[in-house]
Design a protein around this motif. Structure first.
Motif, PDB file in Angstrom:
ATOM      1  N   LYS A 132      98.811  -1.723 113.223  1.00 16.78           N
ATOM      2  CA  LYS A 132      98.687  -2.459 114.478  1.00 16.78           C
ATOM      3  C   LYS A 132      97.462  -3.365 114.371  1.00 16.78           C
ATOM      4  CE  LYS A 132     100.700   1.343 117.133  1.00 16.78           C
ATOM      5  NZ  LYS A 132     100.451   2.362 118.188  1.00 16.78           N
ATOM      6  N   ILE A 134      94.154  -5.467 115.349  1.00 19.31           N
ATOM      7  CA  ILE A 134      93.047  -5.300 116.297  1.00 19.31           C
ATOM      8  C   ILE A 134      92.452  -6.672 116.555  1.00 19.31           C
ATOM      9  CG2 ILE A 134      90.861  -4.141 116.764  1.00 19.31           C
ATOM     10  CD1 ILE A 134      91.606  -2.098 114.590  1.00 19.31           C
ATOM     11  N   TRP A 145      94.728  -1.150 112.459  1.00 15.05           N
ATOM     12  CA  TRP A 145      94.754   0.267 112.845  1.00 15.05           C
ATOM     13  C   TRP A 145      95.969   0.874 112.167  1.00 15.05           C
ATOM     14  CZ3 TRP A 145      91.884   3.000 116.883  1.00 15.05           C
ATOM     15  CH2 TRP A 145      92.362   4.286 117.150  1.00 15.05           C
ATOM     16  N   GLU A 170      87.341  -3.107 121.403  1.00  7.86           N
ATOM     17  CA  GLU A 170      88.700  -2.789 120.989  1.00  7.86           C
ATOM     18  C   GLU A 170      88.837  -1.376 120.406  1.00  7.86           C
ATOM     19  OE1 GLU A 170      91.091  -4.929 121.584  1.00  7.86           O
ATOM     20  OE2 GLU A 170      89.852  -6.657 122.122  1.00  7.86           O
ATOM     21  N   LYS A 174      89.901   2.592 122.203  1.00  7.01           N
ATOM     22  CA  LYS A 174      91.159   3.169 121.734  1.00  7.01           C
ATOM     23  C   LYS A 174      90.941   4.555 121.150  1.00  7.01           C
ATOM     24  CE  LYS A 174      95.335   2.183 119.117  1.00  7.01           C
ATOM     25  NZ  LYS A 174      96.108   1.189 118.334  1.00  7.01           N
ATOM     26  N   SER A 177      90.731   6.994 123.916  1.00 17.23           N
ATOM     27  CA  SER A 177      92.025   7.362 124.484  1.00 17.23           C
ATOM     28  C   SER A 177      92.749   8.356 123.585  1.00 17.23           C
ATOM     29  CB  SER A 177      92.891   6.121 124.703  1.00 17.23           C
ATOM     30  OG  SER A 177      93.268   5.529 123.470  1.00 17.23           O
TER      31      SER A 177
END
Length: 280
Positions: A132, A134, A145, A170, A174, A177
């Protein structure tokens, strides 16, 4: 990622031959070493590797065997010796492909700068299927990522101002989370002393140095000998409960040799002392 009272195991990998040759100082690793514990993550290793894709791939494979989080900086530029993307692709056994959205973002950046985009920069718009991107608000190199082999790997640019911004806005949010299921956190308390050698301080602390949680480290600094107490637990209250009695024991042992704590500086202590004396 695991869910228990021990801190997550992480390591940092700095990519760049210029670091190995001493041309630049690796401030990124220092920054990240300070930031990881704030998230309740234990940093167990820092590795510097040159711009060689095979060696970096081997380092990544070993890192995945021992760590749950690998944070990388460097090697995301547009040149041939920027090989972080290639090594991550090798690790995941996937082939990078041009991403239309990343390509559009790159073209927009160069358009705003009023210059054409070199073909070399196209590699910065490539990504593997499992990665993914960033967002990089300060440069042309998006981060990656990647989750593979039971490990999260995060690749960020080596340019410090780009990396700091990416981490703060960023990456760190994350990670937070992701870590909602892992409540462990790490806190440290530093006691600053003078008038004793590092060896003597170490000797006086004796059995306290064998503690596993909290741990105690002794460090020689320009302003004396620092004693750092580090504890981990699942709550701030419990961490403080672990640190406080050990801190009291250390202060009692050091006695008059203790002059400050944490971010205190000798200049501040002296100025405050002079100010107090002028009031009497």
């Amino acid at each position: 990622m695991k869910n228990n009272s021990t801190p997550l195991k992480a390591e940092i990998i700095s990519v760049g031959t210029e670091i190995l040759l001493g041309y630049i100082t690796d401030t990124n690793a220092t920054y990240l070493s300070q930031k990881l514990p704030e998230l309740g993550i234990g940093n167990y290793r820092v590795t510097t590797i040159g711009d060689n894709v095979d060696r970096l791939t081997s380092v990544l494979e070993a890192a995945c065997e021992r760590s749950e989080l690998v944070v990388m900086t460097g090697g995301l530029g547009p040149t041939e010796d920027d090989i972080t993307r290639e090594a991550l692709a090798n690790l995941a056994q996937e082939t990078p492909a041009l991403d239309s959205h990343l390509n559009s973002q790159l073209l927009k950046i160069f358009s705003q700068r009023g210059i054409p985009m070199p073909d070399r920069n196209l590699k910065q718009a490539e990504i593997i299927p499992s990665a993914k991107p960033i967002n990089n608000s300060r440069g042309t190199a998006p981060g990656w990522w990647v989750e593979t082999k039971g490990t999260i790997l995060i690749a960020m640019p080596g340019v410090p101002r780009e990396m700091y911004e990416m981490w703060e806005n960023e990456v760190a949010p994350k990670i937070n989370s992701v870590m909602l299921s892992n409540d462990s956190l790490i806190r440290s308390r530093t006691i600053k002393t003078f008038g004793m050698s590092e060896a003597l301080v170490d000797e006086k602390l004796g059995e306290l140095l064998h503690s596993s949680n909290p741990t105690i480290g002794v460090y020689a600094k320009s302003d004396g000998i620092h004693i750092r107490i580090t504890a981990y637990s699942q709550s701030v209250k419990e961490v403080n409960h672990l640190i406080t009695p050990v801190e009291q024991k250390v202060v009692n042992i050091m006695g008059i040799h203790t002059w400050g704590y944490d971010d205190d500086t000798l200049e501040e202590i002296i100025l405050n002392s002079c100010s107090d004396q002028s009031k009497t």
